[in-house]
Design an enzyme around this catalytic site. Structure first.
Site, short mmCIF file in Angstrom:
data_model
loop_
_atom_site.label_atom_id
_atom_site.label_comp_id
_atom_site.label_asym_id
_atom_site.label_seq_id
_atom_site.Cartn_x
_atom_site.Cartn_y
_atom_site.Cartn_z
CG PHE A 155 41.71 35.71 39.13
CD1 PHE A 155 43.01 35.23 39.21
CD2 PHE A 155 41.18 35.98 37.87
CE1 PHE A 155 43.77 35.01 38.06
CE2 PHE A 155 41.94 35.77 36.72
CZ PHE A 155 43.23 35.29 36.82
CG ASP A 156 40.23 34.64 46.93
OD1 ASP A 156 39.20 35.22 47.33
OD2 ASP A 156 41.25 34.52 47.63
CG MET A 157 41.28 40.96 45.49
SD MET A 157 40.21 42.42 45.63
CE MET A 157 39.87 42.41 47.40
CG ASP A 209 44.41 32.73 49.20
OD1 ASP A 209 44.69 32.87 50.41
OD2 ASP A 209 43.40 33.22 48.69
#
Length: 224
Positions: free
Chosen positions: A10-12, A170
């Site tokens: 995951f990106d954050m 995102d």
């Protein structure tokens, strides 16, 4: 259709946490206080890249007279002020996707342009740090997104081949980073909508992480 992954990466910011709006407000006001117009178009170029790369972009756009040190201090003060007053909420679907991974025994990692300790602090604040076996921040890599280094480092930490890890992003730079690393990626756009080019690189584009969970449940299992 891709097969069910063996790990999730995951990106954050902008994906797990609704931070991009806070950054945009604080950076835009800080630049304005110093006499510079940080337009929406310019800010969109900063999404998903390291702080160092953001600062290089600002100096390139505003010129060598841009007071970077003053901007840093003012932007940080404004950011902290907003966070104290309003907090940083989790994005919809975060718990759902982490619960799905836990139930399936899939390890999870974080690959974020944010500094590692700051990332860990934010995750701990939301009581989800223990959901991630690996947290790699922008200070742990030599090349930020769209270079794949950060995601490859997370995959290595999870002891998984890159192609067996599904990346959640995102930002366009993150999609390009995952693709360059040979990793399937899904996009949950935040401030920056997808484009035909970016959509073509993704295994899926979803309005929220809740939508991703429903899709994950349909993926076939590969050979063990």
């Amino acid at each position: 259709m891709i097969q069910r992954p063996k790990a999730l990466v995951f990106d954050m910011d902008g994906l797990l946490m609704d931070t991009e709006g806070v950054y945009k407000r604080s950076w835009t006001e800080a630049a304005g206080d110093l006499g510079f117009d940080l337009t929406d178009a310019l800010y969109l170029k900063l999404i998903g890249i390291t702080i160092a790369d953001c600062e290089r972009q600002l100096v390139e756009s505003f010129g060598p007279k841009f007071p970077l040190e003053m901007f840093r201090g003012r932007a940080r003060a404004l950011y902290d002020e907003i966070v104290r007053a309003e907090g940083i909420p989790l994005k919809p679907g975060v718990h759902a996707v982490l619960d799905w991974a836990e139930q399936g025994g899939l390890p999870c990692g974080i690959g974020t342009s944010t500094l590692t300790e700051e990332a860990r602090s934010r995750l701990e604040h939301h009581r989800i740090l223990d959901k991630f076996s690996v947290v790699v921040g922008g200070d742990q890599v030599s090349h930020g997104k769209p270079d794949p280094e950060i995601f490859l480092k997370v995959a290595q930490g999870l002891n998984q081949a890159p192609g067996h890890c599904l990346v959640f992003e995102d930002a366009h730079s993150g999609v390009r980073a995952a693709t360059a690393g040979g990793m399937p990626v899904v996009l949950v756009p935040d401030l920056l909508p997808s484009t035909d080019e970016i959509t073509a690189l993704c295994s899926g584009v979803f309005a929220s992480l809740d939508g991703v969970v429903n899709w994950l449940k349909t993926l076939p299992r590969g050979a063990s």
